[in-house]
Design a protein around this motif. Structure first.
Motif, PDB file in Angstrom:
ATOM      1  N   THR A  68      22.189 167.390  -1.749  1.00 47.08           N
ATOM      2  CA  THR A  68      21.857 168.026  -3.029  1.00 47.08           C
ATOM      3  C   THR A  68      20.799 167.232  -3.774  1.00 47.08           C
ATOM      4  N   ILE A  69      20.996 165.923  -3.869  1.00 41.79           N
ATOM      5  CA  ILE A  69      20.051 165.072  -4.603  1.00 41.79           C
ATOM      6  C   ILE A  69      18.678 165.096  -3.933  1.00 41.79           C
ATOM      7  N   THR A  70      18.671 165.003  -2.605  1.00 43.68           N
ATOM      8  CA  THR A  70      17.403 165.035  -1.872  1.00 43.68           C
ATOM      9  C   THR A  70      16.676 166.354  -2.097  1.00 43.68           C
ATOM     10  N   ASN A  71      17.438 167.447  -2.048  1.00 41.85           N
ATOM     11  CA  ASN A  71      16.844 168.760  -2.266  1.00 41.85           C
ATOM     12  C   ASN A  71      16.264 168.877  -3.675  1.00 41.85           C
ATOM     13  N   VAL A  72      16.993 168.336  -4.648  1.00 43.26           N
ATOM     14  CA  VAL A  72      16.532 168.401  -6.037  1.00 43.26           C
ATOM     15  C   VAL A  72      15.262 167.576  -6.223  1.00 43.26           C
ATOM     16  N   VAL A  73      15.213 166.374  -5.608  1.00 44.34           N
ATOM     17  CA  VAL A  73      14.039 165.513  -5.738  1.00 44.34           C
ATOM     18  C   VAL A  73      12.815 166.164  -5.097  1.00 44.34           C
ATOM     19  N   GLU A  74      12.988 166.727  -3.918  1.00 44.72           N
ATOM     20  CA  GLU A  74      11.857 167.295  -3.188  1.00 44.72           C
ATOM     21  C   GLU A  74      11.458 168.667  -3.729  1.00 44.72           C
ATOM     22  N   ARG A  75      12.470 169.434  -4.166  1.00 45.06           N
ATOM     23  CA  ARG A  75      12.191 170.783  -4.667  1.00 45.06           C
ATOM     24  C   ARG A  75      12.933 170.972  -5.990  1.00 45.06           C
ATOM     25  N   SER A 132      15.164 164.262  11.986  1.00 48.23           N
ATOM     26  CA  SER A 132      15.991 165.467  11.821  1.00 48.23           C
ATOM     27  C   SER A 132      16.977 165.308  10.679  1.00 48.23           C
ATOM     28  N   LEU A 133      17.536 164.100  10.564  1.00 46.84           N
ATOM     29  CA  LEU A 133      18.469 163.836   9.458  1.00 46.84           C
ATOM     30  C   LEU A 133      17.741 163.887   8.118  1.00 46.84           C
ATOM     31  N   LEU A 134      16.499 163.393   8.107  1.00 51.45           N
ATOM     32  CA  LEU A 134      15.746 163.375   6.853  1.00 51.45           C
ATOM     33  C   LEU A 134      15.350 164.779   6.398  1.00 51.45           C
ATOM     34  N   VAL A 135      15.024 165.659   7.351  1.00 52.10           N
ATOM     35  CA  VAL A 135      14.586 167.011   6.960  1.00 52.10           C
ATOM     36  C   VAL A 135      15.763 167.976   6.812  1.00 52.10           C
ATOM     37  N   PHE A 136      16.976 167.514   7.162  1.00 52.04           N
ATOM     38  CA  PHE A 136      18.142 168.399   7.079  1.00 52.04           C
ATOM     39  C   PHE A 136      18.303 169.072   5.717  1.00 52.04           C
ATOM     40  N   PRO A 137      18.115 168.358   4.573  1.00 52.33           N
ATOM     41  CA  PRO A 137      18.295 169.037   3.285  1.00 52.33           C
ATOM     42  C   PRO A 137      17.435 170.283   3.109  1.00 52.33           C
ATOM     43  N   LYS A 138      16.265 170.306   3.773  1.00 49.56           N
ATOM     44  CA  LYS A 138      15.396 171.479   3.647  1.00 49.56           C
ATOM     45  C   LYS A 138      15.949 172.692   4.390  1.00 49.56           C
ATOM     46  N   LEU A 139      16.913 172.458   5.274  1.00 52.00           N
ATOM     47  CA  LEU A 139      17.505 173.545   6.056  1.00 52.00           C
ATOM     48  C   LEU A 139      18.837 174.010   5.471  1.00 52.00           C
ATOM     49  N   ALA A 140      19.156 173.537   4.280  1.00 51.46           N
ATOM     50  CA  ALA A 140      20.499 173.748   3.722  1.00 51.46           C
ATOM     51  C   ALA A 140      20.822 175.204   3.458  1.00 51.46           C
TER      52      ALA A 140
END
Length: 651
Positions: A451-458, A240-248
């Motif tokens: 933010t960084i995770t979101n940028v890397v993934e998307r 859940s913590l790992l996928v949290f950036p996708k729910l931002a």
């Protein structure tokens, strides 16, 4: 042979540029006359919350579907993580932003104050690029989701099948047309839309929960599937913590909440310097909105995950981008579902209107002060056309797909929230509040990680943000270059001694000597005076006053001009000025003296040594350099009548 403009073309130009002020065009050194803003009476905080809510609450239209795609069966747990970040992170940050920036400037203004000169301006332009990403993707994503609700309605799906792109473009065009006609933020409309939308969502949630808990096997099946898929609770929390950036996307709305602060009614004793009532009301607004949204986020993610088959969330599925509407039709009938669709379409479209208003308010707040907006950018209608065309392009690039735009939207939201967390951390540190500093620093770290995770993934979001940033910086520098010779002085004030100098010289020819201050000793002024007299063949008995300009912050474009008089070494009269650029300050002083005395002043310069191009770049970046010819050009631009123009002499 003179040409005359066609009446129809003239009327179109006047309509397009309605409200545009002609800065520096015949307005004198004080700049254009600006009408005072109407006094704003304000609204109760709960009504203004609805203005924020059309952006914040409307994400319920697509957030449950995005969460289901990102987290699958873990959607409710991942949403709980989102709610914790909202209540324990974003909410305290923006409550502090409301304290530090009570006039609606937000975290960008806080950071601007901490970073002076050009580095601060470039940093603000970068944040404006991400803010433009946030607001523009709000327009296109909301329109795309509204069209999804329209296309997937059972009564219309056969007629509108495969027409989502066209419908989205029509909704964006309609939004632009409304602003071209003239749009006033209608808080009353926002209240009605939010009240209706939240009421309908509450009905869907209650009915959904009733179906979940009356069919006991649904919860059991869900928990068994979770255990089989992830093993134990710790693994579930970790994922859940790992996928949290996708729910931002569920964090959106806080920047808007601060931006609408000026609309909140304060206490009778509030002042502009200390609007305590407005700050208190805004904190209530932010807290109430966050609590309402948190309840809906948890309950809607729960019922949609359990009641809707996973395949229905996939692209092309009937629940994709409209999970709650799917439940409304499935469990309450098509009549109620259609009402729900209409309510969702209305609030999503109004969220786009709120974002467009935010764009039109945000850009003029900063760019004109920097000299980084084209002259026509101060008019609303040309900017509406520009933003609408950009929205068309974004819609086409993303094929009007809600999921595809989620990354770009989240990037804009998260960058602004990260900047807010950093700003309040620095503010708390400056105030010596160690506990708050540590707490805000943790939130800033979480936001930066997200933010960084979101940028890397998307990476689409940062790519679009980078395009906006590059475009804003390029156009800003070009604008500043073309406006370099404007007067750029908003007002001129003189102290009593300076006024006395001008009165004394007005009985004779008014002569100024431009001097770059160095040691300011007796020899400096004596040598300068002798050189000017020799270069210009002036009689020794003519009267002069020295003028010295000190550049404080050359990155600023406009500023008031304060003129102070001094008598140095018991013989030399000196006028000292602080400004953003030497030539513009001298030109403003000359025009002010001309208007005050009805005499034509003369100013004397030395030629500047060095390459003219290098000297012009010094003027452009640092406000100094090729002073004499630039002063003359500023005067020529400000005063077209050559007979009334102050005289410039160079020796």
């Amino acid at each position: 042979m003179a040409t005359t403009e066609h009446p129809a073309s003239s009327r179109l130009r006047a309509w397009m540029l309605e409200g545009l002020s002609d800065m520096g065009k015949g307005a004198g050194p004080g700049g254009p006359h600006v009408e005072p803003e109407a006094v704003h009476k304000g609204q109760p905080w709960w009504r203004v919350m609805c203005l924020t809510g059309v952006d914040y609450f409307s994400t319920l239209g697509y957030q449950p579907g995005i969460a289901a795609l990102a987290a699958g069966l873990l959607s409710p747990l991942a949403t709980i993580v989102l709610v914790i970040v909202t209540l324990a992170g974003a909410l305290p940050v923006y409550r502090r932003v409301a304290e530090e920036s009570p006039h609606g400037e937000g975290s960008i203004a806080m950071l601007e104050r901490l970073l002076p000169f050009w580095k601060g301006k470039l940093f603000v332009l970068t944040l404006l690029g991400f803010a433009a990403t946030d607001f523009l993707i709000t327009i296109t994503l909301s329109a795309a989701d509204a069209s999804t609700h329209l296309v997937e309605n059972p009564h219309l799906t056969d007629v509108l099948h495969n027409q989502q792109m066209l419908i989205t473009l029509i909704l964006v065009a309609l939004l632009g047309a409304v602003f071209l006609k003239g749009f006033l933020e209608a808080i009353g409309v926002a209240v009605a839309l939010v009240a209706t939308y939240l009421s309908l969502n509450a009905v869907v949630v209650v009915v959904g929960l009733w179906h979940v808990f009356t069919a006991e096997h649904l919860v059991t099946d869900w928990t068994n599937a979770l255990t089989m898929q992830h093993g134990n609770v710790l693994a579930m929390i970790g994922v859940s913590l790992l996928v949290f950036p996708k729910l931002a996307l569920g964090l959106s709305g806080f920047e808007t909440g601060v931006a609408v602060m000026p609309h909140v009614t304060g206490d009778p004793g509030d002042t502009e310097e200390s609007p305590k009532g407005r700050i208190r009301g805004t904190k209530k607004l932010l807290t109430t909105a966050a609590l309402i949204m948190s309840v809906f986020l948890i309950t809607t993610s729960f019922i949609t995950t359990i009641l809707i088959p996973a395949n229905e969330f996939k692209p092309g599925g009937p629940a994709n981008g409209r999970a709650l509407a799917y439940l409304a039709h499935e469990y309450l009938g098509n009549a109620f579902g259609t009402v729900y669709d209409l309510s969702t379409i209305a609030i999503l479209w109004f969220a786009g209107a709120s974002a467009m208003a935010g764009l039109l308010n945000l850009m003029p707040r900063y760019l004109p002060r920097y000299g980084m907006a084209p002259h026509w950018a101060r008019a609303v209608r040309p900017m509406v056309i520009v933003f609408t065309l950009i929205a068309f392009l974004v819609t086409w690039v993303f094929d009007a797909n809600v999921d595809a735009q989620g990354g770009a939207y989240a990037t804009g939201v998260l960058v602004l929230m990260s900047s807010a967390a950093i700003a309040v951390t620095l503010a708390a540190r400056r105030a010596g509040q160690r506990g708050w500093t540590i707490g805000f620093a943790i939130v800033a770290a979480v936001m930066l990680y997200t933010t960084i995770t979101n940028v890397v993934e998307r990476p689409d979001g940062v790519k679009i943000g980078a395009c906006f940033i590059a475009g804003i910086i390029l156009l800003s520098l070009l604008s500043r270059l073309t406006r370099a010779f404007e007067l750029r002085v908003t007002s001129v004030t003189m102290d009593p001694l300076a006024e006395r100098f001008i009165r004394d010289m007005a009985s004779r020819r008014i002569r100024f000597i431009a001097n770059e201050p160095d040691r300011r000793d007796l020899a400096e002024y004596r040598d300068k005076l002798e050189q000017i007299r020799a270069d210009n063949d002036m009689p020794p008995h003519d009267d002069f006053a020295f003028v010295e300009v000190t550049v404080r912050d050359p990155s600023e474009f406009e500023a008031g001009l304060n003129v102070r008089g001094e008598v140095l070494h018991n013989r030399y009269r000196v006028l000292t000025l602080d400004s953003t650029a030497v030539p513009n300050a001298l030109a403003a002083l000359l025009l002010h003296v001309r208007d005050a005395t009805n005499c034509t002043p003369h100013i004397y310069f030395e030629w500047t040594e060095g390459n003219p191009l290098a000297n012009f770049l010094r003027f452009f970046l640092f406000g100094q350099g090729e002073v004499a010819p630039v002063t003359r050009e500023v005067l020529r631009e400000a005063e077209p009548n050559r007979s009334r123009r102050p005289r410039v002499h160079v020796g």
